[in-house]
Design a protein around this motif. Structure first.
Motif, PDB file in Angstrom:
ATOM      1  N   LYS A 186      23.009 -14.304 -23.795  1.00  0.00           N
ATOM      2  CA  LYS A 186      22.237 -14.464 -25.104  1.00  0.00           C
ATOM      3  C   LYS A 186      22.685 -15.414 -25.957  1.00  0.00           C
ATOM      4  O   LYS A 186      23.824 -15.568 -26.240  1.00  0.00           O
ATOM      5  CB  LYS A 186      22.273 -13.027 -25.788  1.00  0.00           C
ATOM      6  N   SER A 187      21.862 -16.295 -26.493  1.00  0.00           N
ATOM      7  CA  SER A 187      22.171 -17.334 -27.457  1.00  0.00           C
ATOM      8  C   SER A 187      20.925 -17.951 -27.973  1.00  0.00           C
ATOM      9  O   SER A 187      19.932 -17.354 -27.783  1.00  0.00           O
ATOM     10  CB  SER A 187      22.748 -18.711 -26.725  1.00  0.00           C
ATOM     11  N   ILE A 188      21.193 -18.542 -29.121  1.00  0.00           N
ATOM     12  CA  ILE A 188      19.926 -19.099 -30.123  1.00  0.00           C
ATOM     13  C   ILE A 188      18.869 -19.733 -29.010  1.00  0.00           C
ATOM     14  O   ILE A 188      17.667 -19.664 -29.254  1.00  0.00           O
ATOM     15  CB  ILE A 188      20.353 -19.775 -31.067  1.00  0.00           C
ATOM     16  N   GLY A 189      19.533 -20.328 -27.942  1.00  0.00           N
ATOM     17  CA  GLY A 189      18.799 -21.428 -27.176  1.00  0.00           C
ATOM     18  C   GLY A 189      17.871 -20.397 -26.219  1.00  0.00           C
ATOM     19  O   GLY A 189      16.742 -20.810 -26.028  1.00  0.00           O
ATOM     20  N   THR A 190      18.376 -19.742 -25.513  1.00  0.00           N
ATOM     21  CA  THR A 190      17.729 -19.021 -24.709  1.00  0.00           C
ATOM     22  C   THR A 190      16.688 -17.852 -25.293  1.00  0.00           C
ATOM     23  O   THR A 190      15.726 -17.615 -24.761  1.00  0.00           O
ATOM     24  CB  THR A 190      18.849 -17.743 -23.855  1.00  0.00           C
ATOM     25  N   VAL A 191      17.258 -17.293 -26.337  1.00  0.00           N
ATOM     26  CA  VAL A 191      16.182 -16.360 -27.214  1.00  0.00           C
ATOM     27  C   VAL A 191      15.030 -17.146 -27.836  1.00  0.00           C
ATOM     28  O   VAL A 191      13.945 -16.603 -27.597  1.00  0.00           O
ATOM     29  CB  VAL A 191      17.170 -15.494 -28.240  1.00  0.00           C
ATOM     30  N   PHE A 192      15.206 -18.232 -28.161  1.00  0.00           N
ATOM     31  CA  PHE A 192      14.070 -19.083 -29.077  1.00  0.00           C
ATOM     32  C   PHE A 192      13.512 -19.983 -27.881  1.00  0.00           C
ATOM     33  O   PHE A 192      12.637 -20.593 -28.622  1.00  0.00           O
ATOM     34  CB  PHE A 192      14.733 -19.557 -30.233  1.00  0.00           C
ATOM     35  N   MET A 193      13.979 -20.169 -26.778  1.00  0.00           N
ATOM     36  CA  MET A 193      13.291 -20.970 -25.980  1.00  0.00           C
ATOM     37  C   MET A 193      11.722 -20.889 -25.778  1.00  0.00           C
ATOM     38  O   MET A 193      11.130 -22.131 -25.877  1.00  0.00           O
ATOM     39  CB  MET A 193      13.891 -20.907 -24.490  1.00  0.00           C
ATOM     40  N   PRO A 194      11.150 -19.642 -25.733  1.00  0.00           N
ATOM     41  CA  PRO A 194       9.688 -19.741 -25.768  1.00  0.00           C
ATOM     42  C   PRO A 194       9.114 -20.419 -26.877  1.00  0.00           C
ATOM     43  O   PRO A 194       8.090 -21.118 -27.093  1.00  0.00           O
ATOM     44  CB  PRO A 194       9.211 -18.209 -25.468  1.00  0.00           C
TER      45      PRO A 194
END
Length: 367
Positions: A186-194
């Motif tokens: 979990k990271s900002i990149g993976t969570v906000f990717m969509p």
């Protein structure tokens, strides 16, 4: 491989095989396999037979490749990597064989014109341009993309408010059996990717809408008013479809964002993703059949032109790649296929193309 995946893959392969096979029927009726002809010649018996030959040969080749790829994917369904490899092999071979088939028929048509249509070989100096063409309603307003903005903001707020609830491990890829193959921390990149992809896709489709509006005019000197009206309809319909396709993709990314927090069955996830692709493919097929390149399939009250348009075959390499340093246009209609391409002789066109591709790749890598 579950049966549903086989069915879903078929629903993807079949439309692609059909659409690629009937490309010559969707092009402008003043161009045959990338070669300039008159509408009268386009409807001649010889060229009709040539189009049928292309459709039949391409369909057989593409169908055989699709059957082999599906068979090998099913046979190796216990190995996700092998199944995925065969799908990629199919895509690569499909592109290569279609390209080679196009080149073969382009050369055949070029030879036919040199031997049978000698009166059409000399370039015509006359070029017709309507200075008021762009004052008409050629595309829909960019304000329609506010719908996308609302969806993106809603998805962003949802993600931000529930960020702590997202799992520590996020699945970003599944195999054909529904098993997770790529799991990231979990990271900002993976969570906000969509959300980031929604923004990228919206900007891309807004740019495409601009290309549709600003692309080079093509006017039939014998029937200028009729050809301009058909081209106006062509641009407007493509602009509307562009909005529809982009909206489907934005909704898909919103769904992907939700399923990160509320996971669904991988089979359902795959069904939703492929259903969106199928909807876009069906819409593409409808657009091709009802509109055609440049509006060639839009009904017109005028008879087919007996004179060919301005002959610039020398500027089209292999009938596919437009290269004209003297033309200030950055974007032109394709000759073989449907849609638009760049003027490869204009550095700015390359900068724009590379910039778009590079941005997508860079964001994907960083996320």
């Amino acid at each position: 491989m579950p049966e549903i995946y086989f069915v879903l893959l078929i629903t993807l392969f079949l439309p692609m095989v059909v659409l690629t096979s009937f490309i010559p029927y969707f092009t402008r009726q003043t161009e045959s396999f990338g070669i300039t002809v008159s509408e009268e010649v386009f409807h001649s018996a010889d060229l009709k037979r040539m189009r049928k030959r292309y459709a039949a040969s391409n369909f057989i080749i593409q169908a055989i490749l699709a059957v082999i790829a599906l068979a090998m994917s099913v046979r190796n369904s216990d190995s996700a990597n092998v199944s995925a490899m065969w799908i990629m092999i199919y895509v690569l071979l499909s592109i290569v064989t279609q390209f080679l088939t196009m080149i073969y028929f382009h050369k055949t048509m070029k030879k036919y014109k040199a031997e049978r249509l000698t009166d059409m070989i000399m370039p015509q100096v006359k070029l017709t341009i309507d200075m008021n063409f762009r004052k008409q309603k050629l595309v829909i307003s960019k304000k329609w993309y506010l719908i996308h903005a609302v969806l993106i903001i809603a998805t962003f707020i949802f993600t931000l408010m529930n960020y702590d609830l997202f799992p520590d491990k996020i699945v970003t890829q599944y195999d054909f059996q529904g098993n997770p193959t790529t799991i990231k921390d979990k990271s900002i990149g993976t969570v906000f990717m969509p959300v980031v992809m929604q923004i990228m896709m919206t900007l891309l489709f807004m740019f495409i809408n601009t290309v549709i509006y600003r692309s080079k005019q093509q006017v039939d000197t014998e029937h200028p008013e009729a050809s301009l009206e058909k081209n106006r309809i062509f641009r407007l319909r493509n602009s509307v479809f562009n909005l529809f396709a982009s909206l489907m993709i934005i909704l898909l990314f919103s769904f992907m964002q939700l399923q990160m927090l509320y996971p669904v069955d991988p089979v359902i996830l795959a069904a939703v993703c492929i259903s969106v692709v199928v909807l876009i493919l069906v819409g593409t097929g409808i657009l091709y059949v009802t509109t055609g390149q440049g509006g060639s399939r839009v009904k017109s009250p005028v008879a087919p032109s007996t004179k060919p348009p301005r002959d610039d075959d020398q500027n089209w390499k292999l009938g596919m790649f437009y290269f004209n340093p003297q033309d200030p246009s950055l974007f032109v209609e394709k000759r073989m296929g449907y849609g638009w391409t760049i003027n490869h002789a204009r550095p700015l066109a390359w900068i724009i193309l590379v910039g778009i591709i590079g941005s997508v790749v860079l964001v994907s890598v960083l996320l």
